[in-house]
Motif scaffolding. Sequence first.
Motif, mmCIF file in Angstrom:
data_model
loop_
_atom_site.group_PDB
_atom_site.id
_atom_site.type_symbol
_atom_site.label_atom_id
_atom_site.label_comp_id
_atom_site.label_asym_id
_atom_site.label_seq_id
_atom_site.Cartn_x
_atom_site.Cartn_y
_atom_site.Cartn_z
ATOM 1 N N ASP A 166 0.559 -1.007 -0.321
ATOM 2 C CA ASP A 166 0.343 0.049 0.105
ATOM 3 C C ASP A 166 0.819 1.606 -0.257
ATOM 4 O OD1 ASP A 166 -1.957 -1.842 -0.122
ATOM 5 O OD2 ASP A 166 -1.953 -1.609 1.878
ATOM 6 N N ASN A 167 2.289 1.164 0.505
ATOM 7 C CA ASN A 167 2.912 2.349 0.690
ATOM 8 C C ASN A 167 4.150 2.207 -0.662
ATOM 9 O OD1 ASN A 167 2.594 2.914 3.329
ATOM 10 N ND2 ASN A 167 3.309 1.469 4.468
ATOM 11 N N GLY A 168 3.399 1.462 -2.224
ATOM 12 C CA GLY A 168 4.443 1.718 -2.654
ATOM 13 C C GLY A 168 5.774 0.797 -3.118
ATOM 14 N N TYR A 169 5.950 0.211 -1.893
ATOM 15 C CA TYR A 169 7.403 -0.776 -1.723
ATOM 16 C C TYR A 169 6.716 -1.828 -2.314
ATOM 17 C CZ TYR A 169 9.556 2.824 1.403
ATOM 18 O OH TYR A 169 9.927 4.046 1.825
ATOM 19 N N LEU A 170 8.560 -2.617 -3.050
ATOM 20 C CA LEU A 170 8.502 -3.672 -2.726
ATOM 21 C C LEU A 170 9.501 -4.603 -2.465
ATOM 22 C CD1 LEU A 170 8.306 -6.346 -5.620
ATOM 23 C CD2 LEU A 170 10.623 -5.248 -6.433
ATOM 24 N N GLU A 171 8.362 -5.287 -1.450
ATOM 25 C CA GLU A 171 9.102 -6.362 -0.548
ATOM 26 C C GLU A 171 9.888 -7.143 -0.993
ATOM 27 O OE1 GLU A 171 6.219 -5.360 2.466
ATOM 28 O OE2 GLU A 171 7.023 -3.511 3.781
ATOM 29 N N GLU A 172 8.844 -7.638 -2.272
ATOM 30 C CA GLU A 172 9.834 -9.083 -1.843
ATOM 31 C C GLU A 172 10.796 -8.861 -2.988
ATOM 32 O OE1 GLU A 172 7.411 -13.303 -4.115
ATOM 33 O OE2 GLU A 172 6.296 -11.600 -3.358
ATOM 34 N N PRO A 173 11.651 -9.959 -2.861
ATOM 35 C CA PRO A 173 12.668 -9.759 -3.991
ATOM 36 C C PRO A 173 12.655 -9.869 -5.395
ATOM 37 C CG PRO A 173 12.912 -10.899 -1.673
ATOM 38 C CD PRO A 173 12.107 -10.552 -1.740
ATOM 39 N N LEU A 174 12.914 -9.478 -6.096
ATOM 40 C CA LEU A 174 12.857 -10.041 -7.155
ATOM 41 C C LEU A 174 13.145 -11.357 -7.984
ATOM 42 C CD1 LEU A 174 14.705 -6.273 -9.449
ATOM 43 C CD2 LEU A 174 12.204 -7.211 -9.074
ATOM 44 N N GLU A 175 14.916 -11.896 -6.880
ATOM 45 C CA GLU A 175 14.743 -12.870 -6.566
ATOM 46 C C GLU A 175 13.600 -14.116 -6.895
ATOM 47 O OE1 GLU A 175 18.553 -10.638 -6.813
ATOM 48 O OE2 GLU A 175 16.321 -10.798 -5.506
ATOM 49 N N GLU A 176 12.358 -13.795 -6.002
ATOM 50 C CA GLU A 176 11.611 -15.273 -5.218
ATOM 51 C C GLU A 176 10.463 -14.894 -6.550
ATOM 52 O OE1 GLU A 176 10.471 -13.968 -1.664
ATOM 53 O OE2 GLU A 176 12.551 -14.445 -0.849
ATOM 54 N N ILE A 177 10.397 -13.560 -7.326
ATOM 55 C CA ILE A 177 9.440 -13.324 -8.196
ATOM 56 C C ILE A 177 9.961 -13.851 -9.757
ATOM 57 C CG2 ILE A 177 8.682 -11.288 -9.845
ATOM 58 C CD1 ILE A 177 9.101 -9.234 -7.472
ATOM 59 N N HIS A 178 11.375 -13.845 -10.278
ATOM 60 C CA HIS A 178 11.617 -14.655 -11.002
ATOM 61 C C HIS A 178 11.739 -16.071 -10.420
ATOM 62 C CE1 HIS A 178 14.980 -16.372 -13.010
ATOM 63 N NE2 HIS A 178 14.324 -15.229 -14.473
ATOM 64 N N ALA A 179 11.733 -16.442 -9.287
ATOM 65 C CA ALA A 179 11.762 -18.205 -9.235
ATOM 66 C C ALA A 179 9.797 -18.688 -9.675
ATOM 67 C CB ALA A 179 12.412 -18.435 -8.071
ATOM 68 N N ARG A 180 9.087 -17.654 -9.278
ATOM 69 C CA ARG A 180 8.154 -18.021 -8.912
ATOM 70 C C ARG A 180 7.244 -18.044 -10.998
ATOM 71 N NH1 ARG A 180 6.263 -13.777 -5.847
ATOM 72 N NH2 ARG A 180 4.954 -13.324 -7.439
#
Length: 491
Positions: A166-180
């Motif tokens: 909600d604050n506009g932050y990307l808390e999840e690392p890009l590596e985890e997004i890429h792994a999915r």
Amino acid sequence: MKQTLQLRISQHLALTPQLQQSIRLLQLSTLELHQELEQILSENPMLERVDDPLDHSLRLLADGAISPGSTTPEAPSAPDAKSSSDESEGAFEGGESSETSSASDSEWSFDDVARTSKAPEDDDARPQLEAHETTLREHLLEQVRVTVREMRDRALLELIIDALDDNGYLEEPLEEIHARLPEELGIELDELSVALKLLQSFEPAGVGARNASECLAIQIRRFPRVPLVTRRMALTIVEKHLALFAQRDFNKLKKALDCDDEDLREAQAVIKSCNPHPGAAFASDASDFVVPDVIVKRTKNGWQVMLNHDVMPRLRVNALYANILKQNKGEASLNSQLQEAKWLIKNMRQRFDTILRVAQAIVDRQRNFFSHGAVAMRPLVLREIADTLGLHESTISRVTTQKYMLTPHGMFELKYFFGSHVATEAGGEASSTAIRALIKQLIGAEDPKSPFSDSKIAEMLGEQGMVVARRTVAKYREALKIPPVNLRKSL
């Protein structure tokens, strides 16, 4: 064992249904009271509401067209409506006869409450429809549509946008997004990094950051007309020394940056102009509004309390049904509903009368507060009001819970005027509310370069005759959400 018959006389207190309803209505808040009332009105045909809560709302006709004006339906009448209303104690009017109420149509002294209707052509009479609030996701997707043409790049951006909080932050690392992601799509981690950099160039500035340091750095780099030296120093602070800056440890900052007070002050001004929560502006949290139950005004005779007529429902027994029941000697269930309607009208009147009495008693004892503010608040306990009005403490507690008073100093819950006391050197007592107000005044008047510590504030209160420990000062300061001395210090 021998069985015998014994006759005993005992005395006990029983809570009748009428008394239980009176206690329940007394402890309900204004919102809960109206919700309870709507449920009772839907279940009891003998009870009707004179004032229509939807009187000024938008109404639709049978064919779907908008009604040219909102009208309040008149109550049904009968030849013997006056006599039947007499029997059913008329309306919620504080002891007046229903015959007088029927003639003047002023239930419970509502003569001074004017019900004005506006013409349909009046601007204020037009229905105001609330505009749709744009969310952060919609705002970012609109920028994606006008800046990115390739469908693959759009999909990657939408993937990252959906991962923002909600604050506009990307808390999840890009590596985890890429792994999915499925391997058959052939998406590289570098492509996600490029998409994130593009997202960080969107508005609002700082969106897509992975932490507060990166968020502030993005905004500082985009600020116009900032001197190069000041920009570099501000970037160094947020990227390497943000913890020292948050703790206001300016001596260590000056040593680490090798700068003087003036340079650090300019960099501090740039950092303070940043928004650490760029997405918060698109939050759709609805504000909660409080409607006062009583209003305090100053008159020639002093401070007087008046009930807020806008929150007082106008009820009465349905004259048509009551007359039919009287003539035809209706069923027992209808008689019980008629009795329940009478009880409700009486208990509603008693509820508002009790609130008014308690509020007036509070105002009589806190006159200095209304004249001089919170610093003049005196200690007050529930027993003092209970003894004055001849009520039980539990009744005073129910009345003062979730009931609000509108004063010249703002809106307060009735419980706000009750508080503990602090001893004074003269042998008297000072209210804890007054102590908190004095602490707030002292901190508001302090020198930002040399703020007062809790011990110093305790000494200053002691000079005014109030014996307050340092731990008590710290507790009151935290209750006021005032930071400690090291966080209040500035250059």
